[in-house]
Design an enzyme around this catalytic site. Structure first.
Site, PDB file in Angstrom:
ATOM      1  N   PRO A  12       0.767  -1.244   0.000  1.00  0.00           N
ATOM      2  CA  PRO A  12       0.000   0.000   0.000  1.00  0.00           C
ATOM      3  C   PRO A  12       0.797   1.293   0.000  1.00  0.00           C
ATOM      4  O   PRO A  12       0.225   2.359  -0.167  1.00  0.00           O
ATOM      5  CB  PRO A  12      -0.781  -0.114   1.301  1.00  0.00           C
ATOM      6  CG  PRO A  12       0.140  -0.884   2.202  1.00  0.00           C
ATOM      7  CD  PRO A  12       0.818  -1.884   1.311  1.00  0.00           C
ATOM      8  N   ASP A  35       3.799   1.651 -11.705  1.00  0.00           N
ATOM      9  CA  ASP A  35       2.951   2.839 -11.771  1.00  0.00           C
ATOM     10  C   ASP A  35       3.156   3.761 -10.576  1.00  0.00           C
ATOM     11  O   ASP A  35       4.135   3.607  -9.844  1.00  0.00           O
ATOM     12  CB  ASP A  35       1.487   2.491 -12.049  1.00  0.00           C
ATOM     13  CG  ASP A  35       0.859   1.594 -11.011  1.00  0.00           C
ATOM     14  OD1 ASP A  35      -0.098   0.892 -11.360  1.00  0.00           O
ATOM     15  OD2 ASP A  35       1.319   1.602  -9.844  1.00  0.00           O
ATOM     16  N   LYS A  57      -0.312   5.993 -14.159  1.00  0.00           N
ATOM     17  CA  LYS A  57      -1.490   6.754 -14.563  1.00  0.00           C
ATOM     18  C   LYS A  57      -2.146   7.258 -13.306  1.00  0.00           C
ATOM     19  O   LYS A  57      -2.367   6.506 -12.362  1.00  0.00           O
ATOM     20  CB  LYS A  57      -2.443   5.914 -15.383  1.00  0.00           C
ATOM     21  CG  LYS A  57      -2.646   4.543 -14.811  1.00  0.00           C
ATOM     22  CD  LYS A  57      -3.543   3.754 -15.697  1.00  0.00           C
ATOM     23  CE  LYS A  57      -3.729   2.387 -15.086  1.00  0.00           C
ATOM     24  NZ  LYS A  57      -4.638   1.554 -15.725  1.00  0.00           N
ATOM     25  N   GLY A  89      -0.615  -1.792  -3.920  1.00  0.00           N
ATOM     26  CA  GLY A  89      -1.577  -2.633  -3.212  1.00  0.00           C
ATOM     27  C   GLY A  89      -1.582  -4.051  -3.746  1.00  0.00           C
ATOM     28  O   GLY A  89      -0.535  -4.681  -3.880  1.00  0.00           O
ATOM     29  N   MET A 170     -10.896   5.099  -4.493  1.00  0.00           N
ATOM     30  CA  MET A 170     -11.132   6.112  -5.530  1.00  0.00           C
ATOM     31  C   MET A 170     -12.391   6.916  -5.210  1.00  0.00           C
ATOM     32  O   MET A 170     -13.149   7.279  -6.101  1.00  0.00           O
ATOM     33  CB  MET A 170     -11.257   5.440  -6.908  1.00  0.00           C
ATOM     34  CG  MET A 170      -9.973   4.739  -7.310  1.00  0.00           C
ATOM     35  SD  MET A 170     -10.133   3.747  -8.806  1.00  0.00           S
ATOM     36  CE  MET A 170     -10.838   2.249  -8.149  1.00  0.00           C
TER      37      MET A 170
HETATM   38  N1  SAH Z   1      -4.627  -2.072  -6.247  1.00  0.00           N
HETATM   39  C1  SAH Z   1      -4.684  -0.980  -5.280  1.00  0.00           C
HETATM   40  C2  SAH Z   1      -5.838  -0.029  -5.556  1.00  0.00           C
HETATM   41  C3  SAH Z   1      -5.698   0.730  -6.860  1.00  0.00           C
HETATM   42  S1  SAH Z   1      -6.994   1.906  -7.081  1.00  0.00           S
HETATM   43  C4  SAH Z   1      -4.782  -1.574  -3.875  1.00  0.00           C
HETATM   44  O1  SAH Z   1      -5.026  -2.782  -3.724  1.00  0.00           O
HETATM   45  O2  SAH Z   1      -4.544  -0.836  -2.923  1.00  0.00           O
HETATM   46  C5  SAH Z   1      -6.273   3.365  -6.385  1.00  0.00           C
HETATM   47  C6  SAH Z   1      -6.980   3.729  -5.100  1.00  0.00           C
HETATM   48  O3  SAH Z   1      -6.450   2.979  -4.024  1.00  0.00           O
HETATM   49  C7  SAH Z   1      -6.803   5.162  -4.674  1.00  0.00           C
HETATM   50  O4  SAH Z   1      -7.722   6.017  -5.324  1.00  0.00           O
HETATM   51  C8  SAH Z   1      -7.083   5.091  -3.192  1.00  0.00           C
HETATM   52  O5  SAH Z   1      -8.470   5.031  -2.947  1.00  0.00           O
HETATM   53  C9  SAH Z   1      -6.507   3.731  -2.835  1.00  0.00           C
HETATM   54  N2  SAH Z   1      -5.143   3.807  -2.273  1.00  0.00           N
HETATM   55  C10 SAH Z   1      -4.033   3.244  -2.774  1.00  0.00           C
HETATM   56  N3  SAH Z   1      -2.979   3.434  -1.951  1.00  0.00           N
HETATM   57  C11 SAH Z   1      -3.438   4.124  -0.889  1.00  0.00           C
HETATM   58  C12 SAH Z   1      -2.846   4.621   0.324  1.00  0.00           C
HETATM   59  N4  SAH Z   1      -1.575   4.420   0.601  1.00  0.00           N
HETATM   60  N5  SAH Z   1      -3.646   5.287   1.183  1.00  0.00           N
HETATM   61  C13 SAH Z   1      -4.944   5.479   0.935  1.00  0.00           C
HETATM   62  N6  SAH Z   1      -5.562   5.030  -0.178  1.00  0.00           N
HETATM   63  C14 SAH Z   1      -4.824   4.368  -1.077  1.00  0.00           C
END
Ligand code: SAH
Length: 257
Positions: A12, A35, A57, A89, A170
């Site tokens: 994350p 990314d 992106k 993530g 998001m």
């Molecule tokens: N695959 C990623 C999500 C990608 S969509 C995952 O599993 O985390 C991107 C969204 O993830 C962002 O708009 C936000 O809502 C969230 N996000 C990703 N990293 C974050 C972080 N460190 N803190 C808070 N929200 C996060």
């Protein structure tokens, strides 16, 4: 040597939340496609001989770019490379792992999916919010807030209003609509909500509100992105259980903005 694609979850935000398998594959890769939601420290683990391609992106630029990322991935694997597609993530949680796996399968190329710690789980954990809690929340759902601006939204907010804990990715730019949709579906205005920004990094911050008050609070100040929303009784537990000190954490995403 024949090529292979690895769709790897980077975790994350902070570098040491990647899995051991993900890190080993990253160190062995010939090509890394990454990314914007990736800890800078992770990229320094890549071999100096490897090719690194930023395919980042931000926000709303989606479909077309995704097609060209997929084409690039397929082309490198066809050329015999060990390719790591490194995603923030978990790759299967709004990370396009499905589209990329489908393209690799169609081209009859081998691939592996290496799960990662999704922000959907890590952000609540780092804010001191348990997603389930005896007597308060028997389950949770993870949804995108992206569709909340669309009046023909495919998201069933009536059903989601009945889920004890709702994690919205998001969702910051659509927070007012998300709250409105849940209120319209009968969720109480006093329902706690937490906005967790840049979780697990030195920039982490949490804003606590309720379904009824969040929209007004956001008019006064906009929390940084990326951010998730956690909606439900457990969100209020952050007041007692927050444990993480961002000032002691490694740097966040700043290098990629
Ligand atoms: N695959 C990623 C999500 C990608 S969509 C995952 O599993 O985390 C991107 C969204 O993830 C962002 O708009 C936000 O809502 C969230 N996000 C990703 N990293 C974050 C972080 N460190 N803190 C808070 N929200 C996060």
């Amino acid at each position: 040597m024949s090529g292979k694609a690895y769709l790897v979850g980077a975790g994350p935000g902070r570098a040491d939340l990647i899995t051991v398998r993900g890190l080993n594959l990253l160190r062995q890769a010939d090509v890394v496609l990454y990314d914007w939601l990736i800890a800078p420290q992770l990229l320094s683990e890549v071999s100096t001989e490897a090719e690194m391609v930023f395919v980042g992106k931000a926000h709303d630029k989606h479909t077309l770019e995704q097609d060209s990322i997929t084409d690039l991935l397929v082309a490198h694997v066809q050329a015999g490379k060990q390719v790591v597609r490194l995603k923030g993530g978990d790759p299967s949680v709004f990370g396009h792992a499905g589209e990329e796996a489908a393209a690799l399968a169609a081209a009859k190329l081998p691939y592996e999916i290496v799960p990662g710690v999704s922000s959907a789980l890590a952000a609540p954990a780092y804010a001191g919010i348990p997603l389930t809690y005896r007597g308060l929340a028997t389950g949770f759902a993870v949804v995108t807030g992206h569709e909340a601006s669309d009046s023909n939204s495919p998201t069933d907010w009536e059903a989601l209003a009945r889920i004890p804990t709702l994690v919205v990715l998001m969702g910051l730019h659509r927070a007012e609509r998300v709250c409105g949709a849940l209120l319209a579906a009968g969720r109480e205005a006093t329902t706690p909500i937490a906005v967790i920004s840049r979780a697990t990094t030195s920039d982490q911050q949490t804003l606590l509100a309720t379904l009824g008050t969040l929209a007004e609070m956001l008019r006064e100040r906009t929390p940084p992105t990326p951010a998730i929303l956690v909606i439900g009784a457990v969100a209020a537990m952050a007041q007692e259980l927050a444990w993480f000190d961002p000032s002691a954490a490694p740097d966040g995403f700043a290098a990629f903005e």
